[in-house]
Design a protein around this motif. Structure first.
Motif, PDB file in Angstrom:
ATOM      1  N   ALA A   1      -2.593   9.139   1.749  1.00 51.06           N
ATOM      2  CA  ALA A   1      -2.561  10.498   1.205  1.00 51.06           C
ATOM      3  C   ALA A   1      -1.887  10.531  -0.166  1.00 51.06           C
ATOM      4  O   ALA A   1      -2.321  11.243  -1.079  1.00 51.06           O
ATOM      5  N   PHE A   2      -0.829   9.742  -0.304  1.00 51.09           N
ATOM      6  CA  PHE A   2      -0.093   9.693  -1.574  1.00 51.09           C
ATOM      7  C   PHE A   2      -0.995   9.188  -2.695  1.00 51.09           C
ATOM      8  O   PHE A   2      -1.074   9.780  -3.782  1.00 51.09           O
ATOM      9  N   LEU A   3      -1.704   8.098  -2.445  1.00 52.34           N
ATOM     10  CA  LEU A   3      -2.578   7.505  -3.449  1.00 52.34           C
ATOM     11  C   LEU A   3      -3.731   8.445  -3.800  1.00 52.34           C
ATOM     12  O   LEU A   3      -4.048   8.659  -4.977  1.00 52.34           O
ATOM     13  N   GLU A   4      -4.362   9.013  -2.777  1.00 56.22           N
ATOM     14  CA  GLU A   4      -5.508   9.890  -2.995  1.00 56.22           C
ATOM     15  C   GLU A   4      -5.115  11.142  -3.779  1.00 56.22           C
ATOM     16  O   GLU A   4      -5.787  11.537  -4.739  1.00 56.22           O
ATOM     17  N   ASN A   5      -4.008  11.761  -3.392  1.00 56.82           N
ATOM     18  CA  ASN A   5      -3.589  12.997  -4.055  1.00 56.82           C
ATOM     19  C   ASN A   5      -3.053  12.744  -5.457  1.00 56.82           C
ATOM     20  O   ASN A   5      -3.170  13.598  -6.339  1.00 56.82           O
ATOM     21  N   PHE A   6      -2.478  11.565  -5.663  1.00 59.50           N
ATOM     22  CA  PHE A   6      -1.999  11.224  -7.005  1.00 59.50           C
ATOM     23  C   PHE A   6      -3.171  11.078  -7.959  1.00 59.50           C
ATOM     24  O   PHE A   6      -3.192  11.685  -9.038  1.00 59.50           O
ATOM     25  N   TYR A   7      -4.174  10.276  -7.587  1.00 56.27           N
ATOM     26  CA  TYR A   7      -5.309  10.060  -8.484  1.00 56.27           C
ATOM     27  C   TYR A   7      -6.171  11.309  -8.634  1.00 56.27           C
ATOM     28  O   TYR A   7      -6.905  11.442  -9.620  1.00 56.27           O
TER      29      TYR A   7
ATOM     30  N   ASN B   1       0.809  -1.220   0.000  1.00 60.22           N
ATOM     31  CA  ASN B   1       0.000   0.000   0.000  1.00 60.22           C
ATOM     32  C   ASN B   1       0.841   1.269   0.000  1.00 60.22           C
ATOM     33  O   ASN B   1       0.492   2.264   0.628  1.00 60.22           O
ATOM     34  N   LEU B   2       1.954   1.230  -0.711  1.00 60.44           N
ATOM     35  CA  LEU B   2       2.799   2.407  -0.866  1.00 60.44           C
ATOM     36  C   LEU B   2       3.404   2.883   0.451  1.00 60.44           C
ATOM     37  O   LEU B   2       3.865   4.015   0.557  1.00 60.44           O
ATOM     38  N   SER B   3       3.405   2.010   1.469  1.00 60.03           N
ATOM     39  CA  SER B   3       3.846   2.461   2.788  1.00 60.03           C
ATOM     40  C   SER B   3       5.341   2.728   2.848  1.00 60.03           C
ATOM     41  O   SER B   3       5.821   3.319   3.805  1.00 60.03           O
ATOM     42  N   SER B   4       6.082   2.297   1.814  1.00 61.74           N
ATOM     43  CA  SER B   4       7.536   2.494   1.867  1.00 61.74           C
ATOM     44  C   SER B   4       8.016   3.560   0.894  1.00 61.74           C
ATOM     45  O   SER B   4       9.173   3.570   0.514  1.00 61.74           O
ATOM     46  N   VAL B   5       7.119   4.451   0.487  1.00 66.13           N
ATOM     47  CA  VAL B   5       7.541   5.526  -0.408  1.00 66.13           C
ATOM     48  C   VAL B   5       8.590   6.375   0.291  1.00 66.13           C
ATOM     49  O   VAL B   5       8.397   6.811   1.426  1.00 66.13           O
ATOM     50  N   ASN B   6       9.685   6.600  -0.400  1.00 68.30           N
ATOM     51  CA  ASN B   6      10.735   7.473   0.116  1.00 68.30           C
ATOM     52  C   ASN B   6      10.732   8.762  -0.692  1.00 68.30           C
ATOM     53  O   ASN B   6      10.898   8.740  -1.909  1.00 68.30           O
ATOM     54  N   PHE B   7      10.536   9.885  -0.015  1.00 65.72           N
ATOM     55  CA  PHE B   7      10.465  11.166  -0.699  1.00 65.72           C
ATOM     56  C   PHE B   7      11.790  11.903  -0.579  1.00 65.72           C
ATOM     57  O   PHE B   7      12.335  12.057   0.511  1.00 65.72           O
TER      58      PHE B   7
ATOM     59  N   ILE C   1      -0.714  15.875  -7.084  1.00 63.98           N
ATOM     60  CA  ILE C   1       0.737  15.730  -7.086  1.00 63.98           C
ATOM     61  C   ILE C   1       1.144  14.885  -8.281  1.00 63.98           C
ATOM     62  O   ILE C   1       0.346  14.111  -8.817  1.00 63.98           O
ATOM     63  N   GLN C   2       2.400  15.053  -8.690  1.00 65.13           N
ATOM     64  CA  GLN C   2       2.980  14.233  -9.749  1.00 65.13           C
ATOM     65  C   GLN C   2       4.312  13.679  -9.242  1.00 65.13           C
ATOM     66  O   GLN C   2       5.284  14.433  -9.095  1.00 65.13           O
ATOM     67  N   PRO C   3       4.358  12.381  -8.909  1.00 67.58           N
ATOM     68  CA  PRO C   3       5.615  11.781  -8.470  1.00 67.58           C
ATOM     69  C   PRO C   3       6.667  11.909  -9.568  1.00 67.58           C
ATOM     70  O   PRO C   3       6.367  11.736 -10.759  1.00 67.58           O
ATOM     71  N   VAL C   4       7.898  12.212  -9.164  1.00 71.04           N
ATOM     72  CA  VAL C   4       8.985  12.406 -10.113  1.00 71.04           C
ATOM     73  C   VAL C   4      10.096  11.408  -9.831  1.00 71.04           C
ATOM     74  O   VAL C   4      10.566  11.285  -8.690  1.00 71.04           O
ATOM     75  N   LEU C   5      10.502  10.695 -10.863  1.00 66.98           N
ATOM     76  CA  LEU C   5      11.658   9.811 -10.802  1.00 66.98           C
ATOM     77  C   LEU C   5      12.660  10.239 -11.860  1.00 66.98           C
ATOM     78  O   LEU C   5      12.272  10.758 -12.915  1.00 66.98           O
ATOM     79  N   CYS C   6      13.922  10.001 -11.591  1.00 70.69           N
ATOM     80  CA  CYS C   6      14.975  10.358 -12.541  1.00 70.69           C
ATOM     81  C   CYS C   6      15.727   9.103 -12.960  1.00 70.69           C
ATOM     82  O   CYS C   6      15.809   8.123 -12.208  1.00 70.69           O
ATOM     83  N   GLY C   7      16.291   9.139 -14.149  1.00 69.09           N
ATOM     84  CA  GLY C   7      17.054   7.986 -14.599  1.00 69.09           C
ATOM     85  C   GLY C   7      17.609   8.154 -15.995  1.00 69.09           C
ATOM     86  O   GLY C   7      17.517   9.225 -16.611  1.00 69.09           O
ATOM     87  N   ALA C   8      18.185   7.076 -16.487  1.00 68.62           N
ATOM     88  CA  ALA C   8      18.735   7.004 -17.842  1.00 68.62           C
ATOM     89  C   ALA C   8      18.232   5.699 -18.446  1.00 68.62           C
ATOM     90  O   ALA C   8      18.781   4.631 -18.181  1.00 68.62           O
ATOM     91  N   ALA C   9      17.159   5.793 -19.234  1.00 68.73           N
ATOM     92  CA  ALA C   9      16.498   4.589 -19.736  1.00 68.73           C
ATOM     93  C   ALA C   9      17.431   3.707 -20.552  1.00 68.73           C
ATOM     94  O   ALA C   9      17.344   2.482 -20.491  1.00 68.73           O
ATOM     95  N   LEU C  10      18.313   4.312 -21.301  1.00 69.21           N
ATOM     96  CA  LEU C  10      19.211   3.529 -22.150  1.00 69.21           C
ATOM     97  C   LEU C  10      20.086   2.593 -21.322  1.00 69.21           C
ATOM     98  O   LEU C  10      20.454   1.502 -21.771  1.00 69.21           O
ATOM     99  N   LYS C  11      20.415   2.990 -20.108  1.00 62.34           N
ATOM    100  CA  LYS C  11      21.215   2.164 -19.205  1.00 62.34           C
ATOM    101  C   LYS C  11      20.350   1.398 -18.196  1.00 62.34           C
ATOM    102  O   LYS C  11      20.889   0.679 -17.342  1.00 62.34           O
TER     103      LYS C  11
END
Length: 644
Positions: A206-212, A167-173, A216-226
């Motif tokens: 709160a995270f689930l409710e506010n997202f739907y 249930n998203l309880s381990s979201v790290n912000f 809020i818009q959760p943001v992740l960063c990365g390099a898809a090619l790698k």
């Protein structure tokens, strides 16, 4: 397909070259759906399986696939990023639960990013933001986040990981303050110094409710090619999957968001089912027209592989075979729960199409009709009188893609005329039109129309104030159904829009009226009204953002003004200038080439279709009426009655 919960339907959206197809490949690979990730540049991407896509290294059509991640079924739709193919994005949006909006860490928010963002906001689709290409020189995540925050209604919240699916309880912000500001209860505890007592369950809820709610818009960063950041994205998507769908017992309701062709089975309709359950041999009804088809097969498709499953339940996506009359974008069943659409693009150009071998003209007409069913924005006009084919397209790249599709799928070689800008017409003032169709008998249809101009972008409105005793309602329905044909060409030869048409008077005859008399007479009455009011030309206009070295300011301003363009106050940062504004499509066709030559390739231009505006006097181009004009009354009546 999944062990628990309903499927989650996810769309990958982005400006062209942000890396969305590469991200899709990595998601399929990490989930075990494919053995190795393909490469866009090598033409090996699994969701770019059309020949033209592999050859050009761009996505032309939306691609639907699926995989399982942490016991959750994820239906994934990879959409084109180039604005010439925005129609594919329009239709895909109607199938989504969640959007993943991919941004380049170097280029940031671009023109198509803004188009997509506005559409997501309008449709209420929650979005995850994936900032890609963080490994590239010039990557600046903070700059991209600042650009995102400038978007209307954006509230990006950096998320570093979702390490479990409880249930998203381990979201790290990465920025917990930005998150708690979106929830009154959490914010009160946080400001009171009681943050340590905010439970994981409260955070998850709160995270689930506010997202739907798109707060809020959760943001992740990365390099898809790698493959960097992709696993975290998959965890987050799977966390958002809902519980089992309780609407499976309802009457069938869904939308066809994609249409393909199978050589053996014909049309393949990709359906997002919102309610009910669809099975093999079920009848499918189209509420938009009086027609129905029967389902032959239902399959789950992954690239060029598929699994026959025979059923499709509410909340899921599947490939349905046997719908012979279906068109892309069709609603099926009741239409209950199906979200409305939104226009992201419009055809701005038209071209004539001529087969290299003249005897292939009927084959070409049939091929174009099939392609138009798959992409309704690809408007095909076949003029029987002149035996001419013309096609409406959204941009120059689509013309090259059209040629490739005709060659690869239908073995047809064609030549095309020079692209022409598609203008439109609008009445100048309020006025009336009259038609009395009583000869040659048997016929009787008398009508008086009132027409009025509407604001730009308002479209077409038809109303009737005539009572049934003067014109039967079934005859008035004929009038309403014929209005689109009547407006296909106005006095200046272009489609008429932004108009209100009211049937204010008329009569039928209980003996002489033929069932189709009012359909024949409507274009004559409407055209008479348009001649009386006069029409003005409307031209397509582009919205642009232009960034360039300050030293070129004078020359670029001159170029913009010479194109009848306009701009807001330029923003200067260091030696760089950013300018935003609008210019007509007609004057800017070759502007990207001129701009590159003028600045030595040091300018960046983002331009997208904005809408239609009134064409200044002396500008624009009228076009001859194609076919028999309703203004040529005698010939038109004979033509419509099959006498010529």
């Amino acid at each position: 397909m999944s062990k628990e919960g309903a499927p989650v339907n996810v769309g990958i959206l982005a400006h062209v070259d942000a890396g969305k197809t590469t991200l899709t490949e990595q998601m399929l690979y990490l989930s075990g759906a494919i053995r190795s990730p393909g490469r866009v540049d090598d033409g090996t991407a699994h969701t770019d399986f059309m020949g033209v896509e592999r050859a050009r290294g761009i996505s032309v059509r939306a691609a639907s696939t699926y995989f399982i991640w942490n016991d959750r079924q994820v239906n994934l739709i990879d959409t084109p990023g180039h604005n010439d193919f925005s129609g594919e994005v329009e239709r895909a949006l109607r199938a989504l639960d969640i959007a993943v909006l991919v941004l380049s860490a170097v280029e940031g928010v671009q023109a198509q990013t803004e188009v997509i963002w506005d559409a997501l906001r309008a449709l209420g689709i929650p979005a995850i933001l994936f900032i890609n290409k963080t490994d590239r020189t010039g990557a600046d995540v903070q700059k991209v986040l600042a650009e995102v925050r400038a978007l209307p209604g954006a509230r990006p919240v950096m998320v570093s990981a979702v390490s479990s699916l409880n249930n998203l309880s381990s979201v790290n912000f990465s920025d917990f303050e930005s998150f708690v500001e979106t929830d009154d209860v959490l914010l009160e505890k946080y400001l009171a110094g009681d943050a340590e007592n905010i439970s994981p369950k409260e955070i998850a809820s709160a995270f689930l409710e506010n997202f739907y709610a798109s707060k809020i818009q959760p943001v992740l960063c990365g390099a898809a090619l790698k493959g960097e950041g992709v696993r975290e994205l998959l965890d987050l998507i799977a966390s958002f999957a809902r519980d089992g769908n309780a609407l499976a017992a309802d009457p069938v309701s869904g939308v066809v968001f994609k249409l393909e062709h199978d050589d053996a089975l014909g049309k393949v309709a990709y359906v997002r089912l919102y309610r009910g359950t669809l099975n093999n041999r079920d009848a499918v009804r189209y509420p938009c027209r009086d027609a129905q088809d029967k389902v032959v097969q239902i399959r789950k498709v992954r690239g060029q592989k598929d699994v026959d499953q025979g059923t499709l339940a509410a909340g899921d996506i599947g490939a349905v075979y046997g719908l012979s009359t279906v068109r892309s974008g069709d609603v099926i069943g009741t239409g209950e729960g199906v979200p409305g659409g939104i226009a992201l693009a419009a055809p701005m150009l038209r071209i004539s199409c001529v087969p290299t071998d003249a005897k292939d003209l009927p084959v070409l007409a049939e091929a174009l009709e099939k392609l138009s069913a798959e992409d309704p924005l690809l408007g095909v006009v076949w003029e029987k009188e002149t035996r001419e084919l013309s096609v409406h397209v959204t941009g120059l790249i689509q013309i090259e893609v059209l040629k490739a599709l005709l060659r690869d799928r239908f073995s047809l070689e064609i030549t095309t005329g020079d692209p022409q800008i598609i203008y439109k017409e609008r009445p100048v003032k309020k006025g009336e039109g009259f038609v009395e169709y009583t000869m040659p008998k048997p016929c009787w249809a008398v009508m008086r129309f009132l027409i009025e101009p509407l604001p730009l972008g308002a479209g077409v409105i038809f109303e009737s104030t005539v009572h049934n005793d003067k014109i039967y309602k079934r005859y008035q329905s004929q009038v309403a159904q014929t209005i689109p044909e009547a407006l296909r060409q106005g006095p200046k030869g272009w489609e008429v829009t932004d108009i209100k048409i009211t049937l204010i008077d008329g009569e039928h005859h209980t003996v002489h009226t033929h069932p189709l008399d009012f359909a024949l007479a409507t274009p004559m009455g409407v055209m008479d009204a348009l001649v009386n009011t006069g029409t003005e030309l409307l031209e397509p206009v582009m919205k642009y953002r232009l960034t360039f070295p300050e030293e070129y300011s004078g020359k670029i301003v001159g170029e913009i003004l010479s194109m009848r363009g306009r701009f807001d106050s330029p923003v200067i940062k260091g030696a760089s200038v950013t300018m935003e504004g609008f210019f007509p499509a007609a004057t800017s066709m070759d502007f990207p080439i001129r701009l590159a030559s003028l600045t030595g390739g040091r300018a960046a231009l983002n331009a997208r279709f904005h809408g239609y505006e009134v064409c200044p006097p002396g500008e624009g181009k009228e076009t001859p009426y194609v076919g028999v004009s309703p203004l040529d009354r005698a010939k038109y009546i004979l033509y419509k009655r099959g006498a010529i």
